[in-house]
Write an enzyme that holds these catalytic residues in place. Structure first.
Site, PDB file in Angstrom:
ATOM      1  N   CYS A 103      -1.497   5.624 -11.034  1.00 57.23           N
ATOM      2  CA  CYS A 103      -1.735   5.722  -9.588  1.00 57.23           C
ATOM      3  C   CYS A 103      -0.977   6.961  -9.125  1.00 57.23           C
ATOM      4  CB  CYS A 103      -1.194   4.485  -8.876  1.00 57.23           C
ATOM      5  SG  CYS A 103      -1.140   4.652  -7.068  1.00 57.23           S
ATOM      6  N   ASN A 104      -1.686   7.932  -8.570  1.00 60.23           N
ATOM      7  CA  ASN A 104      -1.035   9.168  -8.146  1.00 60.23           C
ATOM      8  C   ASN A 104       0.036   8.906  -7.097  1.00 60.23           C
ATOM      9  OD1 ASN A 104      -2.353  11.852  -9.240  1.00 60.23           O
ATOM     10  ND2 ASN A 104      -3.972  10.326  -9.105  1.00 60.23           N
ATOM     11  N   THR A 105      -0.340   8.187  -6.025  1.00 60.88           N
ATOM     12  CA  THR A 105       0.575   8.050  -4.892  1.00 60.88           C
ATOM     13  C   THR A 105       1.847   7.313  -5.292  1.00 60.88           C
ATOM     14  OG1 THR A 105      -1.470   7.802  -3.658  1.00 60.88           O
ATOM     15  CG2 THR A 105       0.554   7.646  -2.411  1.00 60.88           C
ATOM     16  N   ALA A 106       1.753   6.357  -6.218  1.00 58.59           N
ATOM     17  CA  ALA A 106       2.943   5.631  -6.671  1.00 58.59           C
ATOM     18  C   ALA A 106       3.989   6.572  -7.266  1.00 58.59           C
ATOM     19  CB  ALA A 106       2.549   4.573  -7.700  1.00 58.59           C
ATOM     20  N   LYS A 156     -14.642   4.618  -2.922  1.00 58.86           N
ATOM     21  CA  LYS A 156     -13.958   3.314  -2.873  1.00 58.86           C
ATOM     22  C   LYS A 156     -14.918   2.221  -2.385  1.00 58.86           C
ATOM     23  CE  LYS A 156      -9.079   4.577  -1.929  1.00 58.86           C
ATOM     24  NZ  LYS A 156      -8.298   3.926  -2.982  1.00 58.86           N
ATOM     25  N   THR A 197      -5.782  12.926  -2.327  1.00 59.86           N
ATOM     26  CA  THR A 197      -5.678  12.359  -0.977  1.00 59.86           C
ATOM     27  C   THR A 197      -4.728  13.201  -0.134  1.00 59.86           C
ATOM     28  OG1 THR A 197      -3.772  10.982  -1.506  1.00 59.86           O
ATOM     29  CG2 THR A 197      -5.944  10.003  -1.842  1.00 59.86           C
ATOM     30  N   CYS A 201      -6.628  12.228  -7.978  1.00 56.26           N
ATOM     31  CA  CYS A 201      -6.878  10.959  -7.290  1.00 56.26           C
ATOM     32  C   CYS A 201      -7.789  10.161  -8.201  1.00 56.26           C
ATOM     33  CB  CYS A 201      -7.573  11.217  -5.951  1.00 56.26           C
ATOM     34  SG  CYS A 201      -8.229   9.727  -5.174  1.00 56.26           S
ATOM     35  N   ASP A 222       0.828  -1.207   0.000  1.00 56.38           N
ATOM     36  CA  ASP A 222       0.000   0.000   0.000  1.00 56.38           C
ATOM     37  C   ASP A 222       0.865   1.262   0.000  1.00 56.38           C
ATOM     38  OD1 ASP A 222      -1.521   2.215   1.667  1.00 56.38           O
ATOM     39  OD2 ASP A 222      -3.035   0.910   0.783  1.00 56.38           O
ATOM     40  N   ARG A 223       0.648   2.147  -0.972  1.00 55.89           N
ATOM     41  CA  ARG A 223       1.494   3.331  -1.149  1.00 55.89           C
ATOM     42  C   ARG A 223       1.241   4.368  -0.067  1.00 55.89           C
ATOM     43  NH1 ARG A 223      -0.468  -0.397  -4.002  1.00 55.89           N
ATOM     44  NH2 ARG A 223      -2.238   0.914  -4.513  1.00 55.89           N
ATOM     45  N   THR A 224      -0.025   4.573   0.318  1.00 56.33           N
ATOM     46  CA  THR A 224      -0.318   5.595   1.325  1.00 56.33           C
ATOM     47  C   THR A 224       0.245   5.171   2.679  1.00 56.33           C
ATOM     48  OG1 THR A 224      -2.251   6.343   0.118  1.00 56.33           O
ATOM     49  CG2 THR A 224      -2.192   6.834   2.458  1.00 56.33           C
TER      50      THR A 224
END
Lengths: 235, 235
Positions: free
Chosen positions: B82-85, B168, B126, B198, B47-49
């Site tokens: 994927c933004n967070t990646a 989600k 996010t 996001c 999980d990136r977050t």
């Protein structure tokens, strides 16, 4: 968990539809519960229907090359979410030497479970899929031969093929109207269940749209993939 | 035509959404006109977050391993929907040594084209995406730094994060109401355009729902992929 290799791009929208159906078939509470997939969506694979008709190059070499890419990327199991491509299934399996699940077997199994072995099964599929006998000659080892009902040649030319073309071109309302008319014709001739043997058709046709229980071959294959990968995980 | 490699599975539904946006961005009359894609959807990437918060393993090794599978399978170009990646973008690019397109650059480019370089850009994303500076520190080489407007901490906790969670969980009307309220607050403080950073937000928010021009970062990346691959084809 086993990694599924998806021989895709035949067509590209059907590949996405198959991936979505794998997600829908997976009991998952978080990303990490989902089935790992490697997807090769190569829309440049020669047209399967044209090849079957003798009007184009065989797609076999391109399909096998796509399968080798999946193999290089670590796929444990191969599926092809394209009905017509299954005309080359045995050759592909022989060349790739990887386990493969057969789309038509998955669809026949669900149709039998849904409607019983006495049911009359209407079939909506491309001209090549029907004429090649891909569905009508296929036998499940433990079941009697199905009792098939097919569209007439006129319905194929006026409703089914133009309907599939409309879906491929993104004209979904047109596609739905044409394919629903073909479904109603099969229902009027006594079909108890409709097997949707073309990946484009379930994009616009469901039980509500055609008034009959339907078996979506793509969804049946997706459910079989999930069952197989989760079994491998538990093993 | 260049083959796009998609580092996917973060999450699996966002991967499918990106693939669909690539199809929608492609002028195509038949399967063979579409962009060839190889997609590695490996939802087992950590999980990136959680990793950003220091609560979990780094996803870097798993992302790079996924990229190597794409490389083995013949990808010419890599994207991560994927933004967070993108917090690990530079490390991934350095290890893979393949061309990569950056999601945030694609979104910034569209926002500038849509609203001009003097525009005030509202950002909905996010907590991890905003707090990490992924968007606000990013610069396009040929443009002045954007003029950002962010949600307040209270709006993040009461509207944006619960809104994303609702999407989600499939509670789309709740998600839309919460996220549209956050969008209206940004509009009242002078935002000229909204950047949706996001993958869940564009599922419920568009210009009609929030009264402002919006830029969907996923769709922006998809359009850039299509432009790049078709250029490579013509070259």
């Amino acid at each position: 968990m086993d990694t599924v290799g998806v021989l895709g791009g035949m067509g590209p929208l059907a590949t996405i539809d198959f991936m979505r159906k794998v997600l829908e078939a997976t009991p998952a509470a978080r990303d990490q519960d989902h089935v790992p997939m490697i997807v090769c969506s190569l829309p440049q694979i020669p047209d399967r229907t044209a090849a079957f008709r003798g009007d184009g190059d065989s797609p076999l070499d391109a399909i096998v090359a796509c399968g080798r890419r999946l193999q290089s990327a670590g796929a444990d199991l191969i599926v092809m979410p394209c009905n017509t491509a299954h005309l080359w299934f045995d050759d592909v399996q022989q060349q790739l030497q990887l386990p493969m699940l057969h789309l038509v077997d998955a669809a026949l199994r669900e149709a039998l479970d849904l409607a019983g072995s006495d049911a009359r099964m209407g079939l909506l599929a491309t001209d090549a899929t029907i004429a090649s006998g891909l569905y009508i000659n296929r036998r499940l080892p433990d079941a009697p031969p199905p009792n098939w009902l097919l569209p007439t040649a006129g319905e194929m030319l006026e409703l089914v093929m133009p309907g599939i073309e409309a879906v491929k071109a993104g004209r979904l309302p047109d596609g739905q109207a044409l394919l629903a008319a073909a479904a109603r014709a099969l229902a009027q001739r006594g079909a108890d269940v409709l097997v949707l043997g073309c990946t484009e058709i379930p994009l616009v046709l469901d039980t509500a749209a055609c008034g009959l229980p339907v078996v979506d071959a793509t969804a049946a294959l997706a459910r079989q993939v999930v069952a197989r990968c989760r079994d491998a995980n538990r093993a």
